[in-house]
Design an enzyme around this catalytic site. Sequence first.
Site, PDB file in Angstrom:
ATOM      1  N   GLU A   1      72.942  38.407  85.322  1.00  0.00           N
ATOM      2  CA  GLU A   1      72.433  37.551  84.014  1.00  0.00           C
ATOM      3  C   GLU A   1      73.741  36.339  84.102  1.00  0.00           C
ATOM      4  O   GLU A   1      75.710  37.017  83.454  1.00  0.00           O
ATOM      5  CB  GLU A   1      73.064  38.240  82.563  1.00  0.00           C
TER       6      GLU A   1
ATOM      7  N   ASP B   1      67.551  47.456  76.312  1.00  0.00           N
ATOM      8  CA  ASP B   1      68.035  47.457  74.682  1.00  0.00           C
ATOM      9  C   ASP B   1      67.962  46.053  74.064  1.00  0.00           C
ATOM     10  O   ASP B   1      68.891  46.433  72.719  1.00  0.00           O
ATOM     11  CB  ASP B   1      69.216  48.026  75.496  1.00  0.00           C
TER      12      ASP B   1
ATOM     13  N   GLU C   1      74.681  48.265  81.923  1.00  0.00           N
ATOM     14  CA  GLU C   1      75.764  47.049  82.828  1.00  0.00           C
ATOM     15  C   GLU C   1      77.201  47.264  82.961  1.00  0.00           C
ATOM     16  O   GLU C   1      77.396  48.637  82.670  1.00  0.00           O
ATOM     17  CB  GLU C   1      76.064  46.661  81.315  1.00  0.00           C
TER      18      GLU C   1
ATOM     19  N   ASP D   1      66.802  51.055  80.043  1.00  0.00           N
ATOM     20  CA  ASP D   1      68.031  50.547  79.646  1.00  0.00           C
ATOM     21  C   ASP D   1      68.916  52.042  79.549  1.00  0.00           C
ATOM     22  O   ASP D   1      68.207  52.515  78.241  1.00  0.00           O
ATOM     23  CB  ASP D   1      67.707  49.510  79.279  1.00  0.00           C
TER      24      ASP D   1
ATOM     25  N   LYS E   1      68.309  51.386  83.681  1.00  0.00           N
ATOM     26  CA  LYS E   1      69.820  50.039  84.495  1.00  0.00           C
ATOM     27  C   LYS E   1      70.572  50.392  83.750  1.00  0.00           C
ATOM     28  O   LYS E   1      70.347  51.051  82.264  1.00  0.00           O
ATOM     29  CB  LYS E   1      68.719  48.543  83.718  1.00  0.00           C
TER      30      LYS E   1
HETATM   31  O1  KIV Z   1      68.066  45.149  77.515  1.00  0.00           O
HETATM   32  C1  KIV Z   1      67.549  43.274  78.424  1.00  0.00           C
HETATM   33  O2  KIV Z   1      66.226  43.025  78.184  1.00  0.00           O
HETATM   34  C2  KIV Z   1      68.196  42.689  79.631  1.00  0.00           C
HETATM   35  C3  KIV Z   1      67.796  41.873  80.140  1.00  0.00           C
HETATM   36  C4  KIV Z   1      67.540  40.321  78.991  1.00  0.00           C
HETATM   37  C5  KIV Z   1      67.737  41.494  81.179  1.00  0.00           C
HETATM   38  O3  KIV Z   1      69.269  43.117  80.078  1.00  0.00           O
END
Ligand code: KIV
Length: 255
Positions: free
Chosen positions: A170, A36, A107, A75, A105
Site C-alpha cells: 500500500e 477493516d 498488517e 482482515d 490478512k
Molecule cells: O482494509 C482494507 O480495505 C484494506 C485495503 C485498503 C487494502 O486493507
Amino acid sequence: MAAKQEGRKLAILTAYDYTWAQLLDETGVDGILVGDTLGMVVQGHDTTLRVTLENMIYHAEMVVRAVNRALVIVDMPFMSFHVSAEQALENAGRLIKESGATAVKLEGGVNQAATIAKLAAADVPVMAHVGLKPQSVLTIGGYKVQRHKQTLLDDARAAAEAGAFAIVLECVPREIAAEITAELQIPTIGIGAGPDCDGQVLVTNDMLGLTAGFEAKFVKKFTDLRAGAGAALREYIQSVHSGTFPDDAHSFHTR
Ligand code: KIV
C-alpha cells in the site's frame, strides 16, 4: 499463486455486506477483501482502529454467504494479532471458522513474521500487508506514501519467507513495488503501488465514487455512483411529495 505463474493479473475489491459481495462475485472479481476499512466506510470512523474481531466476523459472514466463486479474505483488526502469535492464531481461527472466509490478512512484515509463520503452520492462509499500514496511523502520523526502500524490501521478504501466500503493497513507489514483485514468488497486490504488481485492490466505495470528501492519487473513480444515486433519491422524494408515486402500476387491487 497460480495466477502469478501464468502472468494473470488479479482484481480484488472490498465488500462488507451481502448485496455488494453478490454483485462483485457476479461481475468476476478474483478476490473480495472484507477490509477493516469497514471502520471508515461502514462505521464512519476516521481510522480503522476501533474495528473489533466481532465486527469483522459479523461482516465477513454476510459476504461469504453471497459469494460462489471469488476468494474471500478477511482482515485481522487492530490488536487482534499483536499480543502474541497464540492470540493471533486463536483469532484467525475464529475469523475462518465463524465467517467461512478462506484467508486472513494482517498488517506487518518483519515485525509480524513469527505470527505469519504460526498461522501458516496451522494451515491458515495469510495475506500480509506492508508499506502504508493504516493500523499504524498513530505512530506514523498520517496516511503517507512509504518510500524507505530497505524497510519495504525487508518487510516483503520477511512476510514471504514466513509463509504468506500474497502481500498487499500500500502506497509504495511503483519502482520499489516492481522490484518486490519481480523478486517474490508470491503475488503482490497493489493499492497505490503502480501497475507492475501482480494484482490490484481498491476500496469499492472509493472506485465507484460513493465516498464523500475522499480524494487519493491512487484511486480512479470508475463511475460517480454518489451523483447517480443522489439523483434517484431526489426523484423519489419529489415523486412522493408531489403524489406521483406510487401510481396505479405500483399498487395492488382487491382482485
Ligand atoms: O482494509 C482494507 O480495505 C484494506 C485495503 C485498503 C487494502 O486493507
